[in-house]
Scaffold this motif. Sequence first.
Motif, PDB file in Angstrom:
ATOM      1  N   ASP A 393     119.513  29.626 -34.017  1.00 58.46           N
ATOM      2  CA  ASP A 393     118.475  30.029 -35.105  1.00 58.46           C
ATOM      3  C   ASP A 393     119.150  30.696 -36.354  1.00 58.46           C
ATOM      4  OD1 ASP A 393     116.158  29.362 -33.746  1.00 58.46           O
ATOM      5  OD2 ASP A 393     116.275  31.414 -32.446  1.00 58.46           O
ATOM      6  N   CYS A 396     120.401  27.847 -38.767  1.00 55.92           N
ATOM      7  CA  CYS A 396     119.214  27.357 -39.549  1.00 55.92           C
ATOM      8  C   CYS A 396     118.824  28.385 -40.460  1.00 55.92           C
ATOM      9  CB  CYS A 396     117.936  27.246 -38.461  1.00 55.92           C
ATOM     10  SG  CYS A 396     118.368  25.641 -37.452  1.00 55.92           S
ATOM     11  N   SER A 421     118.449  20.107 -37.970  1.00 52.88           N
ATOM     12  CA  SER A 421     118.787  21.078 -37.249  1.00 52.88           C
ATOM     13  C   SER A 421     117.403  21.501 -36.566  1.00 52.88           C
ATOM     14  CB  SER A 421     119.230  22.442 -38.096  1.00 52.88           C
ATOM     15  OG  SER A 421     120.597  21.869 -38.683  1.00 52.88           O
ATOM     16  N   ASN A 422     116.265  21.839 -37.308  1.00 49.16           N
ATOM     17  CA  ASN A 422     115.038  21.977 -36.876  1.00 49.16           C
ATOM     18  C   ASN A 422     113.882  21.532 -37.327  1.00 49.16           C
ATOM     19  OD1 ASN A 422     112.785  23.612 -36.329  1.00 49.16           O
ATOM     20  ND2 ASN A 422     113.899  25.512 -35.819  1.00 49.16           N
ATOM     21  N   GLN A 424     110.776  21.447 -36.915  1.00 55.00           N
ATOM     22  CA  GLN A 424     109.639  22.228 -37.290  1.00 55.00           C
ATOM     23  C   GLN A 424     109.822  22.953 -38.713  1.00 55.00           C
ATOM     24  OE1 GLN A 424     108.319  25.131 -34.617  1.00 55.00           O
ATOM     25  NE2 GLN A 424     106.140  25.216 -35.274  1.00 55.00           N
ATOM     26  N   SER A 453     108.886  31.189 -33.233  1.00 59.68           N
ATOM     27  CA  SER A 453     110.304  31.612 -33.365  1.00 59.68           C
ATOM     28  C   SER A 453     110.362  32.991 -32.606  1.00 59.68           C
ATOM     29  CB  SER A 453     110.503  31.703 -34.910  1.00 59.68           C
ATOM     30  OG  SER A 453     110.464  30.778 -35.566  1.00 59.68           O
TER      31      SER A 453
END
Length: 603
Positions: A393, A396, A421-422, A424, A453
Motif C-alpha cells: 500500500d 502504491c 501495482s493495484n 482497482q 483499503s
Amino acid sequence: MAPGPAATRGTCGSTPTARAPPASSARVPGPAAFPEPPSEQDAVIVLNTAAAARPETAVLALRWFLGNAGVRKKVILYNVLLKLLRKRRRWSETEALWAEMLQDGVQPDNATFSTVISCARACGLPSKAVEWFEKMPEFGCSPDMLTYSAVIDAYGRAGNAEAALRLYDRARSEKWQLDPVICSTVIKVHSTTGNFDGALNVFEEMKAAGVKPNLVVYNTMLDAMGRAMRPWVVKTIHREMVDQQVQPSRATYCCLLHAYTRARYGEDAMAVYRLMKDEVMDIDVMLYNMLLSMCADIGYVDEAEEIFGDMKVSVDARSKPDSWSYSSMVTLYSSTANVLGAEGILSEMVGAGFKPNIFVLTSLIRCYGKVGHTDDVVRSFDMLEDLGISPDDRFCGCLLSVAGNTPPEELGKVINCIERSNAQLGAVVKLLVDRSASSESFRKAASELLSSSRGVVKMPYCNSLMDLCVNLNQMEKACALLDAAQQLGIYAHIQTRTQTQWSLHLRGLSVGAALTTLHVWMNDLDTALQSGGEGLPPLLGIHTGQGKNTYSDRGLAAMFEAHLKELDAPFHEAPDKAGWFLTTSVAAKHWLETKKASELVAV
C-alpha cells in the motif's frame, strides 16, 4: 616441621613447584579429611569453596556433612547450596534440592525463600518466583525488603502489575524503609504498563522520602520517559543526574539516544552520539540506525553522512552498515531530492551485497518524482518486478503521490505503473483523468476503493488523488472525492463551529486536499450568508499548522498565505497563534459579496 616428599628434579635442573591435583581427582571429603567430626563452619567453608568448583559434587558433599558434621541448623547448609545453584542459574536442581530438604524434615527460613525466589527471577521464571513467594506464609516466613523487591519485579514480569503495585502500596502504608532497588523495580513496572505518570510519581516520592537515586534508578527513569515520548523530562533527569555526580554508564547514553531519536531531538541526539564517540563507547548497528532514521526524518544531511562514514570505517563488525542503514540514507537523499546521492548509496548498497528492498525503491521513486524524472520512476518500478517484490500500500501511495506532480503529457507512464501495482487504484485514477467520465462514476469508484483499503492508507490515497484532481483542474471531481471521504469518516472534524468562531482545520492535508476543502468551505460560508439564517460568527479561522508539509516541500502555511493573497481574501496570519489565519465576519461578508464561488480557488 618435617620435610615433605622429595621433589623430582626437572631436565633443566630447576626446582619444580608443587602442583595442585587435577580437577578430575577432586573427591567429596571423607572422615580422613578431618581429625575429628567437622563443625558447621567447616561444612559451610567446604561447600562455598571445594563444592562450588564442581557443582555436580555439591549435593553429595551436602549429604555427607549432614550425616557427619556437628550441624545445629541444617537449613544453613541447604541455603549455602541453594545460593550456589542460584549463582549458576540451575532451576531444576534448585527445585529438586527444595523437595529433598522438605523430605529431610528441614524447615525453610526467610533466607531459603529469598534465595529460591531470586533464583527463579534470575532464571527468567517470574511465575515461579511468585509461586514461591505465595508459599511463605504456609511455612511461617515473612518476606524482608530484598524479597519484596524481587517479588515486585517478578509480579511485573509475570504480567501481574496490579499485584506488584499492591505490594509497593503496602510498603508505603506500613512505612517500610524504601530503597533504590524497590523504587527502580516499581518504576519499571509502571513503565511496562504504560503508566508513565505513575513512574514519575514514584521517582519524586523516593526523593521526598530521602532515598537517593542511584545509577540504576536514573537509567530506569530515562528509559521510562523516553518510552513516554517526553524528551524534555529526560533532559531534566539527566541534568539532575550530572548535578548529583552519578557517573553515567553506556546504558545511560543508550537511553538518551532512544529518547532523543524517537522524539526527533536532533541536536541533543547528536550531542550524545559525539560524547559516546569521545569516550570510545560501543555503538552497535541498532543505535546507528536509530540515529540515521532520525536524520532522514528531519533532514540532517551532514550529520547522517558523518554517522554513515563512522559506520563504514568501524573495525567492529557489529557496527557496519546493514540494509536498514543504506535504506535510511536513500530516504534522506530522496527527501532532499538529491538524485546523485540516492543513486550513489544504492550503488554502494548493491556493492556491499545487499539487495534493494521495497522501502529503498519507494524512496527512490519519490526522489525521481520530485525532480520530474518520469522515465527513472518507470525504471525503478521495473526493478521491483525484477527483484520479485510485490508492491504494498505504501508503494502504491508513493506512485499516486508522484502522479499528482507529473506533467499531463507523461502521466500515462505513471498511471501504467499504478495499474500494474493495484488494478482497482489504477481504474480510479483512469476515471479521474478521463474528462468524459462523470463525477458521480468517479465518486462511486473512489468510495469503493477507500472502503476496501486499509485504514492507514485511506487519507494518503485521498490526499494524492485530490492533488491530481487540482493539478488537472478537475475541481468537480475533487469535491466529489472530498464528500465521499467525509461520508466514510476519513476527514473527520475538518470544520468546527462555535457561537463565536467557525474554523477550518487543514493540518495533515495535502495542498490539493487543502485547496479543495477551502473551496467547499467558502461555498458553505456563502450559502450561510444567502440563506438569511444565523449568519456568520464574529470570527473565522483557518488552521494550517506550521512546519514542513508531508506532501509538499513547502509548508502548508506558507503556501496558503500566498494563495489567500492571490484570492485577495481578508485572512491574515495571527501573530499569537502560529499556523492560524483569521478574519472577522464583517470582512469576510464584504469579500464574499464581491466574489463568486467559482472564482474562489485559483490553482
